[in-house]
Design a protein around this motif. Structure first.
Motif: not given
Length: 416
Positions: A390-416
């Motif tokens: 999404s463009q021009y937004s503040y995107i807050y992501v939160k969930g338990s570590n077991g959901t794998n959300l952290w890695k999905i976000v990290e990998d997406t940002i690294k992949g640019g």
């Protein structure tokens, strides 16, 4: 030489600890550890090992006793527990006390009957002050840790809903948290969240009680806080004196209460408050991690999650006065048991007051939130990535570590 619980990490001269886990039995890997150069292994099962072993009745009890024997050299032993904020408190308190003392603390978020002794055995070097993070997953965990490590300063940060699946209600969680003082060295000190009624109990007469929180009847309380230039300015009242500090980065209210109790302990030991030294502290990784991505800001806070930590984060985002579109990507909060649906609904209802768009990641269709017209359901990783773009937004992501959300976000940002 170091102590290792994972045979894959063993190097020449190490001692392998054979832990019986839920999924694997470390005894199956003892000979593999020997082949990699381990000099010995601590075991509780008699088997055909290719080298001599240290045979004990119970491996976990044994390593805790060994760690206990050496850490008793610390005259000050601080134990920290709470549903949220243990690791942040541990590292901030370590930072503060290191200004005046030689301090030991456990690594990362090691806070169990395995992580604590391994960290001590590998890293303790006769420091006179030790800080131990003590976690709670099942009944009597804290009594077990208190028995071996006898803290003479105890901290109970809060009573939340983390792991409530195993304890049924917050009252039982409070009862278990209070066991941190069941074997505490007396006389001693205890710092408790004074705004939590479940901690308003009768404490031993030879234990001095200090209270912290947001209300003025506490020995230390949070007055206010504000954000500017990516940092946090906070106002406290501690032991009758007002204090203003600038902390590096964005701290939410829960973290500012963690900082408060740390400051109270530091001031108790009459360590000077050096604003420049304090401002050099960086929050532990994977907490409220800001990243710029595609003309937006993504806040990756998906390392862990509870109802209370969601609420604290929402207050932070409100205070930031963000003018861009605000988006929440929420993942599941794990280990909530029969309360799970209602706790998730509480968070989502609260989110309506903060966010312009709300997404709930439910890959297994576990929750029936489709009927809520203010929520968008995400089932696949690709759908999360689409929202992150999404463009021009503040995107807050939160969930338990077991959901794998952290890695999905990290990998997406690294992949640019």
């Amino acid at each position: 030489m170091k102590f290792e619980i994972d045979s894959r990490n063993v190097s020449e001269g190490d001692i392998f600890i054979a832990i019986k886990g839920e999924k694997n039995n470390g005894h199956d890997f003892v000979n593999e550890a020997f082949k990699k150069g381990a000099q010995s292994a601590i075991v509780e099962e008699k088997r055909d090992y290719i080298k001599d072993v240290i045979l004990v009745d119970n491996v976990i009890d044994y390593i805790n006793q060994q760690a206990s024997n050496i850490i008793k050299n610390s005259k000050i032993r601080i134990g920290i527990t709470g549903s949220n904020g243990k690791t942040t408190t541990k590292f901030f308190l370590f930072h503060l006390l290191s200004y005046g003392f030689n301090v030991f603390t456990t690594e990362k978020n090691y806070n169990t009957e395995i992580g604590i002794p391994v960290s001590i055995l590998n890293n303790y070097n006769n420091q006179p002050v030790s800080i131990l993070e003590m976690g709670l997953r099942k009944e009597n965990d804290l009594e077990y840790l208190s028995k071996y490590y006898n803290p003479n300063i105890s901290i109970i940060l809060n009573i939340g809903t983390s792991h409530i699946e195993f304890f049924k209600n917050r009252k039982n969680i409070a009862k278990e948290k209070l066991k941190i003082i069941s074997h505490a060295e007396k006389p001693g000190l205890i710092f408790i969240n004074g705004d939590e009624p479940l901690l308003d109990v009768e404490y031993p007469k030879d234990m001095k009680v200090f209270r912290f929180g947001e209300t003025k009847n506490n020995d230390g309380y949070l007055i206010d806080y504000e954000y500017y230039n990516g940092n946090t300015r906070v106002y406290y009242h501690i032991y009758g004196e007002s204090l203003m500090l600038t902390l590096s980065g964005i701290w939410n209210k829960g973290q500012l209460l963690d900082a408060l109790v740390s400051l109270m302990i530091s001031l108790y030991f009459e360590i000077p408050i050096d604003p420049f030294y304090i401002s050099s502290f960086k929050l532990p990784e994977k907490r409220f991690d800001f990243k710029k991505f595609n003309n937006s800001v993504v806040i990756n806070d998906a390392y862990n999650a509870s109802r209370e930590s969601f609420f604290a984060a929402f207050e932070t985002i409100k205070k930031m006065n963000v003018k861009e579109k605000k988006i929440l990507i929420m993942g599941e909060m794990l280990e909530l048991g029969e309360n799970s649906y209602n706790y998730h609904l509480d968070v989502l209802e609260k989110a309506k007051d903060v966010f312009d768009e709300i997404y709930f990641y439910d890959p297994n269709n576990k929750y029936n939130f489709e009927k809520l017209d203010f929520i968008n359901i995400l089932n696949k990783t690709d759908e999360i990535i689409k929202v992150l773009n999404s463009q021009y937004s503040y995107i807050y992501v939160k969930g338990s570590n077991g959901t794998n959300l952290w890695k999905i976000v990290e990998d997406t940002i690294k992949g640019g």
